[in-house]
Design a protein around this motif. Structure first.
Motif, PDB file in Angstrom:
ATOM      1  N   PRO A 299       0.767  -1.226  -0.025  1.00 53.45           N
ATOM      2  CA  PRO A 299      -0.188  -0.158   0.045  1.00 53.45           C
ATOM      3  C   PRO A 299       0.829   1.232  -0.153  1.00 53.45           C
ATOM      4  O   PRO A 299       1.877   1.414   0.590  1.00 53.45           O
ATOM      5  CB  PRO A 299      -0.816  -0.201   1.280  1.00 53.45           C
ATOM      6  N   VAL A 300       0.382   2.314  -0.780  1.00 54.39           N
ATOM      7  CA  VAL A 300       1.021   3.597  -1.006  1.00 54.39           C
ATOM      8  C   VAL A 300       0.370   4.600  -0.026  1.00 54.39           C
ATOM      9  O   VAL A 300       1.112   5.390   0.549  1.00 54.39           O
ATOM     10  CB  VAL A 300       1.286   3.971  -2.376  1.00 54.39           C
ATOM     11  N   SER A 301      -0.760   4.820  -0.280  1.00 55.42           N
ATOM     12  CA  SER A 301      -1.630   5.645   0.542  1.00 55.42           C
ATOM     13  C   SER A 301      -3.024   5.223   0.638  1.00 55.42           C
ATOM     14  O   SER A 301      -3.586   4.330  -0.116  1.00 55.42           O
ATOM     15  CB  SER A 301      -1.495   7.035  -0.366  1.00 55.42           C
ATOM     16  N   GLY A 302      -3.847   5.927   1.387  1.00 57.65           N
ATOM     17  CA  GLY A 302      -5.131   5.697   1.517  1.00 57.65           C
ATOM     18  C   GLY A 302      -5.586   4.809   2.535  1.00 57.65           C
ATOM     19  O   GLY A 302      -4.708   4.567   3.582  1.00 57.65           O
ATOM     20  N   GLY A 303      -6.675   4.103   2.596  1.00 58.46           N
ATOM     21  CA  GLY A 303      -7.293   3.071   3.454  1.00 58.46           C
ATOM     22  C   GLY A 303      -6.807   1.705   3.601  1.00 58.46           C
ATOM     23  O   GLY A 303      -5.806   1.310   2.563  1.00 58.46           O
ATOM     24  N   PRO A 304      -7.129   1.023   4.443  1.00 60.47           N
ATOM     25  CA  PRO A 304      -6.796  -0.345   4.440  1.00 60.47           C
ATOM     26  C   PRO A 304      -7.097  -1.290   3.141  1.00 60.47           C
ATOM     27  O   PRO A 304      -8.068  -0.983   2.737  1.00 60.47           O
ATOM     28  CB  PRO A 304      -7.415  -0.916   5.659  1.00 60.47           C
ATOM     29  N   VAL A 305      -6.253  -2.014   2.831  1.00 56.71           N
ATOM     30  CA  VAL A 305      -6.386  -3.019   1.436  1.00 56.71           C
ATOM     31  C   VAL A 305      -6.516  -4.365   1.968  1.00 56.71           C
ATOM     32  O   VAL A 305      -5.457  -4.770   2.710  1.00 56.71           O
ATOM     33  CB  VAL A 305      -5.374  -2.829   0.364  1.00 56.71           C
ATOM     34  N   HIS A 306      -7.365  -5.163   1.571  1.00 56.30           N
ATOM     35  CA  HIS A 306      -7.190  -6.773   1.602  1.00 56.30           C
ATOM     36  C   HIS A 306      -7.064  -7.125   0.264  1.00 56.30           C
ATOM     37  O   HIS A 306      -7.562  -6.765  -0.704  1.00 56.30           O
ATOM     38  CB  HIS A 306      -8.621  -7.058   2.016  1.00 56.30           C
TER      39      HIS A 306
END
Length: 512
Positions: free
Chosen positions: A464-471
């Motif tokens: 992840p580079v930016s923003g919210g959580p990623v699944h």
């Protein structure tokens, strides 16, 4: 699932239970001017040692299994270290780790002193190493990595079975040892043959309880208690031998009383194939189950609420265009201590998706998994998707090929930007990276980047580079005589780095 324990003693810092086990030393760093007596931020340092466990892949004589190992290149690791996978029954801590030589592939034949050579021994981080086995006698494997090979070390076990119970593609990301595992989605139905595989990497025996929970609550099983797993060995336990009655939807808890083990459930069906069921993420009020294939013909949600409190969950599908509530399945009520299941049918309707579970009112911890079916009639195949942690800092999937790999990324809350890197190939190729933006509340299937000049298989690393959580999840597909064989592995954070606090000697604690 793993617990991190920090202990400060006389200015030394030791860390345990990160991807199995890790040991880190706090670097010597003088105080900056004006900072004496103030708290310092913990440093993020690479883990120095990792343990992974791969269960015995199959009881089929026609099974073909491949193992793929990969360590992302990580800053601050130095130039030393090694990694290797050995047969659990042959694992010998006193054995010279150099027996297998500097080979990327092991042949499993006897080496120096009659001991088994490693199944594989990677040459360097950043490049996959492969090994293979065939038939029904392939053993469970115990893997260790240290130094520059330890941070983010990932091993995939992929098995093809052409016919018989569980035929199709079976895949599992080899797991670190731990003391507590939850497996919603197991079964003792007439068509199912489910095994719990327990693998002990340590020098002392482990003692394990297998707890079973059906639709009416806890199921008594005296033979599921006090199971001893001998040092450096693996024990498959057939679930149907623990119960007198059939249970279509079952939650299995592996509770380790003494020691630690790796655990996974092999779920095999007589008619619709089978796969490995990995452990669900720790009980939580909100869960994400990512990576439902767009051509799924049947999806079943299985959930369990530990304890006595009921859970009411809002069920939503993160589609390519946003969050959707499945008609007729807007919510799921899970009674405390009981397993609940609901068939969602072809919930994705031709589009990729991920299931997002959130509390309707108060938050009650639950565990959950999906049973996903592709195909129709006699040409069906099954895979499982457990609830999983976010990608976090970095996650890796291995055993990817130029065709047949799909990467699915979900941003259940805020939008997110991620970088996806395709490694060098196991036999050649140049790494390549691409950046993707995942809109809020959506799932995006990505045709992953492929290394230039690829030969062999390659790894995908998601950051992840930016923003919210990623699944995330990765799906492998293959065609087996018209059967749409597939397997899905989720992408939780690889825990390749850990926070190590600054520690100083303070003799005042000895004074009263």
């Amino acid at each position: 699932m793993n617990r991190t324990t920090l202990s400060l003693i006389a200015g030394a810092t030791a860390l345990a239970a990160v991807t199995g086990f890790a040991a880190l030393s706090t670097p010597d760093a003088p105080d900056s001017p004006g900072t004496a007596g103030t708290a310092k931020a913990a440093a993020q340092l690479p883990v120095e040692r990792t343990s992974l466990l791969c269960p015995a892949p199959s009881t089929s004589e026609i099974a073909e299994t491949s193992y793929t190992s990969f360590t992302p290149v990580t800053r601050g690791t130095g130039s030393g270290g090694k990694a290797e996978l050995r047969a659990a029954a042959q694992e010998d801590p006193a054995q010279d780790p150099g027996t297998g030589g500097d080979q990327a592939e092991g042949d499993g034949k006897s080496g120096k002193g009659g001991a088994e050579k490693p199944v594989l021994t990677p040459r360097e981080p950043g490049k996959p190493a492969t090994g293979d086995s065939s038939g029904s006698d392939a053993p469970a494997l115990v893997g260790t990595a240290d130094g520059r090979f330890a941070p983010g070390w990932t091993v995939q076990e992929t098995t093809e079975v052409a016919a018989g119970t569980g035929r199709g593609l079976q895949g599992l990301t080899c797991t670190p040892p731990d003391t507590d595992f939850w497996f919603p989605g197991a079964s003792t139905a007439a068509d199912r043959t489910d095994y719990v595989h327990l693998t002990n990497p340590d020098d002392s025996a482990a003692v394990v309880d297998i707890e079973l929970y059906g639709k009416d609550g806890a199921l008594k099983s005296a033979v599921g208690e006090d199971i001893t797993v001998q040092p450096h060995s693996s024990e498959p336990v057939l679930l149907s031998t623990l119960l007198d009655e059939e249970q279509t939807n079952l939650t299995v808890r592996v509770n380790v009383r003494s020691g630690r083990v790796g655990a996974a459930v092999q779920a095999l069906d007589d008619k619709i194939g089978g796969d490995w069921l990995a452990a669900s993420a720790d009980p939580s009020g909100s869960l994400v189950l990512p990576g439902i294939p767009k051509d799924a013909t049947s999806v079943r949600l299985i959930a369990f609420a530990p304890g006595d409190t009921d859970a009411d969950l809002k069920v939503r599908l993160a589609s390519p265009t946003g969050l959707i509530t499945p008609a007729g399945n807007e919510t799921l009520h899970v009674k405390g201590g009981m397993t609940a299941a609901v068939d969602l049918g072809d919930v994705t309707r031709g589009e990729p998706g991920s299931l997002v579970l959130t509390p309707t009112d108060r938050s009650v911890p639950v565990v959950a998994a999906l049973r996903v079916v592709r195909g129709k009639g006699e040409q069906q195949e099954t895979a499982f998707i457990p609830a999983t942690r976010p990608v976090g800092t970095r996650a890796t999937s291995v055993d990817n090929s130029a065709k047949g790999s799909t990467l699915s990324l979900t941003a259940p809350g805020r939008a997110a930007t991620v970088k996806v890197t395709a490694s060098a190939g196991s036999e050649g190729g140049t790494p390549v990276s691409k950046t993707y933006t995942i809109k809020a509340g959506t799932t995006q299937d990505i045709e992953p980047p492929v290394p230039a000049g690829l030969k062999g298989t390659y790894a995908l690393t998601v950051e992840p580079v930016s923003g919210g959580p990623v699944h995330g999840a990765r799906t492998l597909t293959a065609s087996e005589d018209g059967v749409p064989a597939f397997t899905v592995q989720t992408l939780p954070d690889d825990r390749g780095t850990v926070a190590v606090p600054e520690a100083e000697e303070d003799l005042s604690v000895l004074q009263k």
